[in-house]
Design an enzyme around this catalytic site. Structure first.
Site, PDB file in Angstrom:
ATOM      1  CE  LYS A 203       7.120 -32.251  -0.237  1.00  0.00           C
ATOM      2  NZ  LYS A 203       7.538 -30.985  -0.948  1.00  0.00           N
TER       3      LYS A 203
HETATM    4  C1  LIG Z   1       7.265 -29.791   0.009  1.00  0.00           C
HETATM    5  C2  LIG Z   1       8.516 -29.260   0.204  1.00  0.00           C
HETATM    6  C3  LIG Z   1       8.468 -28.386   1.248  1.00  0.00           C
HETATM    7  C4  LIG Z   1       7.671 -28.322   2.446  1.00  0.00           C
HETATM    8  O1  LIG Z   1       7.123 -29.428   2.999  1.00  0.00           O
HETATM    9  P1  LIG Z   1       5.618 -29.624   3.602  1.00  0.00           P
HETATM   10  O2  LIG Z   1       5.613 -30.998   4.387  1.00  0.00           O
HETATM   11  O3  LIG Z   1       4.700 -29.298   2.625  1.00  0.00           O
HETATM   12  O4  LIG Z   1       5.543 -28.462   4.662  1.00  0.00           O
HETATM   13  C5  LIG Z   1       9.795 -27.689   1.483  1.00  0.00           C
HETATM   14  N1  LIG Z   1      10.924 -27.530   0.676  1.00  0.00           N
HETATM   15  C6  LIG Z   1      10.608 -28.186  -0.703  1.00  0.00           C
HETATM   16  C7  LIG Z   1      11.629 -28.332  -1.571  1.00  0.00           C
HETATM   17  C8  LIG Z   1       9.233 -29.038  -0.837  1.00  0.00           C
HETATM   18  O5  LIG Z   1       9.168 -29.615  -2.032  1.00  0.00           O
END
Ligand SMILES: *Cc1c(COP(=O)(O)O)cnc(C)c1O
Length: 423
Positions: A203
Site C-alpha cells: 500500500k
Molecule cells: C490490501 C487490500 C485489503 C486488505 O488489506 P490487508 O492489510 O492486507 O488486510 C483490502 N481491500 C483492498 C482493496 C486491498 O487492496
C-alpha cells in the site's frame, strides 16, 4: 519509429524501476529511531506498559487532524479495518453487501467473515464501481455498499452516497490501495459512514502490516472500538462515552494495533504528502507526454483527476491479448506493469465462486435469502471485459523527472508498435 527492446533495440531505460512498495522504499532514519524508542521504552502495547509511548494514539490523532474526521482507530490490517467497519455499521448474519466486481479478495471475504454475503456491482471505465450498476445489485436484504478506489483513482462518491441515503444503507470506503486519494475536495474514507485503511507493504504507506478505521458517528465508533478490543471500552473519557462498561460489553475480537506498528506508521503518515506529491507530478508528466503524442491511447477514466493519487497509470488496451503483448514489450524496456487479479473479477476467485466458507454448512451462503445469491459468468460484463485489458504502470515516489520521461518514451514506443501492428 525506435526499435523495441523485444526486437533487439535499446531499452527505454537502462535500469529497472524501483520496487513497487511506495512507503517501504522510503523507510529511513525516522522509522528506525521511532521503532527503537518503543524497544528502549520496553512498551510495545498501546494501553499500558513500563513506559508507554502512545504512538498508536498519536497516529489516530494525526489521521483525525489531516482527514478532518472526529474518530480514528488503529487496527492490525486492512481486512480487520473492513470487518470492524462492517460490524460497526451493523452488518451481520443474513445480510448482503454490495461489493465492486473489481477489487482485492479481502473486500469480499471481509463481508463473509461478518456472516454476510457479497453481491457484486459492475464497474465503469474508471475501473471502480459504476454508480449506475448499484440498482441491479440492490434488494431489500442489502445493508451496505463498499466503494473501493482501486490503485489511486477516486470513486464517484456523490451518486454512490445518494444511492446509499435513498435506500437507508451504509456506505463504507475501502481505501486500502488509495490512502490520501481525494474526491471533490474531500479525502476518500471520510465521505461515507466508515473508511477502512490498510498499511500492508503493497500500500501507499506501510508498517508491513496494519490498518485503520475512520468514522464520523459516535455510536458506530463505540461499536468499532469495542469490536476491535474484546467488546470492552477502555479510555471511555477519551471518547466522551460515559456508559458503564457492563452495559455495553459484547463478545469481540482482538484487532489492536501494536506500538511497533504505531511508531512506524506515525512516521509514514508524516511522509504521505511527500509521497503523493511526487507520484502526482510524475503521473501528470507521463500522461501529458503520452496524450500529446499518442492520441489513440485510452487512459483509465478518473471522476476527479486532481484528486487522483497518481500511484498507477492505467491504460485500457483493445483486448486482453493486446494487453499481454503491451505488458511483455514494456518489461523488455525495463518498465514494469501488470494486469490486476489475474485479469478477473473478484467473484471468480475460488472461495467466492464456489461459495466456500469455514462453516460446516457453508454459512452464510446457506442462509435462506429471499433472493438467492448466484455468481456466474457474465454477472458483471464490463468488469469481465475491462479488467483483463487494463495495464497498470506503477509510479514510484522515488522517480526522477528523467525516469518519468523514460517511462513515457517506453510506453509511447510500445503503443506505436501496437497501433502500427494492428493497422
Ligand atoms: C490490501 C487490500 C485489503 C486488505 O488489506 P490487508 O492489510 O492486507 O488486510 C483490502 N481491500 C483492498 C482493496 C486491498 O487492496
Amino acid at each position: 519509429m525506435s526499435i523495441l527492446a523485444i526486437h533487439g533495440g535499446t531499452p527505454a531505460r537502462k535500469q529497472p524501476l524501483p520496487p513497487n512498495y511506495p512507503g517501504a522504499m522510503l523507510f529511513g532514519e525516522e522509522e528506525r529511531a521511532a521503532s527503537e524508542r518503543i524497544i528502549q521504552a520496553q512498551s510495545p502495547f498501546r494501553y499500558y506498559g513500563a513506559n508507554p509511548q502512545h504512538t498508536v494514539l498519536q497516529l489516530e490523532n494525526a489521521m483525525r487532524d489531516k482527514l478532518g474526521v472526529p474518530y480514528a482507530l488503529g487496527v492490525t490490517s486492512g481486512t480487520a479495518a473492513l470487518i470492524v467497519a462492517l460490524r460497526a455499521v451493523g452488518v451481520g448474519a443474513g445480510d448482503k453487501v454490495i461489493v465492486p466486481a473489481n477489487t482485492f479478495l479481502a473486500t469480499a471475504t471481509a463481508v463473509i467473515c461478518c456472516n454476510a454475503v457479497p453481491v457484486f456491482a459492475d464497474i465503469d471505465r474508471s475501473l471502480n464501481i459504476d454508480p449506475l450498476a448499484l440498482e441491479a445489485a440492490m434488494d431489500e436484504e442489502v445493508k451496505a455498499i463498499i466503494a473501493v478506489p482501486i490503485l489511486g483513482t477516486p470513486c464517484d462518491m456523490d451518486p454512490i452516497m445518494a444511492f446509499g441515503r435513498k435506500h437507508g444503507i451504509a456506505v463504507i470506503e475501502d481505501v486500502a490501495q488509495s490512502c490520501g486519494v481525494v474526491y471533490r475536495g474531500r479525502y476518500q474514507g471520510t465521505i461515507g459512514d466508515a473508511g477502512a485503511f490498510s498499511f500492508q507493504m503493497n500500500k501507499v504507506i506501510t508498517a508491513g502490516e496494519g490498518g485503520a478505521v475512520v468514522m464520523k458517528r459516535a455510536d458506530y465508533f463505540e461499536r468499532a472500538v469495542r469490536y476491535h478490543d474484546q467488546g470492552s471500552l477502555r479510555e471511555r473519557t477519551r471518547y466522551g462515552f460515559d456508559s458503564p462498561d457492563e452495559l455495553g460489553a459484547f463478545a469481540g475480537q482482538n484487532y489492536r494495533m501494536s506500538e511497533l506498528t504505531g511508531s512506524v506508521m506515525l512516521e509514514q503518515w508524516s511522509k504521505l504528502d511527500t509521497i503523493t506529491q511526487s507520484m502526482r507530478k510524475h503521473h501528470k508528466q507521463i500522461r501529458a507526454a503520452l496524450s500529446s503524442r499518442h492520441e489513440g491511447l485510452e487512459f483509465r477514466y478518473s471522476p476527479d483527476e486532481s484528486g487522483d493519487l497518481g500511484s498507477n497509470l492505467g491504460l485500457i488496451l483493445p483486448d486482453a491479448a493486446e494487453a499481454e503483448r503491451f505488458s511483455y514489450a514494456l518489461q523488455a524496456e525495463n518498465i514494469n506493469s501488470f494486469v490486476l487479479y489475474g485479469g478477473q473479477p473478484v467473484y471468480k476467485q475460488p472461495q467466492i465462486w464456489h461459495q466456500r466458507t469455514i462453516e460446516r454448512d457453508n454459512f452464510p451462503f446457506s442462509y435462506p435469502f429471499k433472493k438467492p445469491v448466484v455468481y456466474r459468468d457474465g454477472l458483471c460484463p464490463t468488469a469481465e471485459n475491462l479488467i483483463p485489458r487494463t495495464v497498470f504502470v506503477p509510479i514510484s515516489p522515488l522517480l526522477t523527472d528523467e525516469d518519468a520521461d523514460e517511462i513515457a518514451a517506453g510506453i509511447g514506443k510500445v503503443a506505436e508498435w501496437l497501433s502500427v501492428r494492428s493497422g
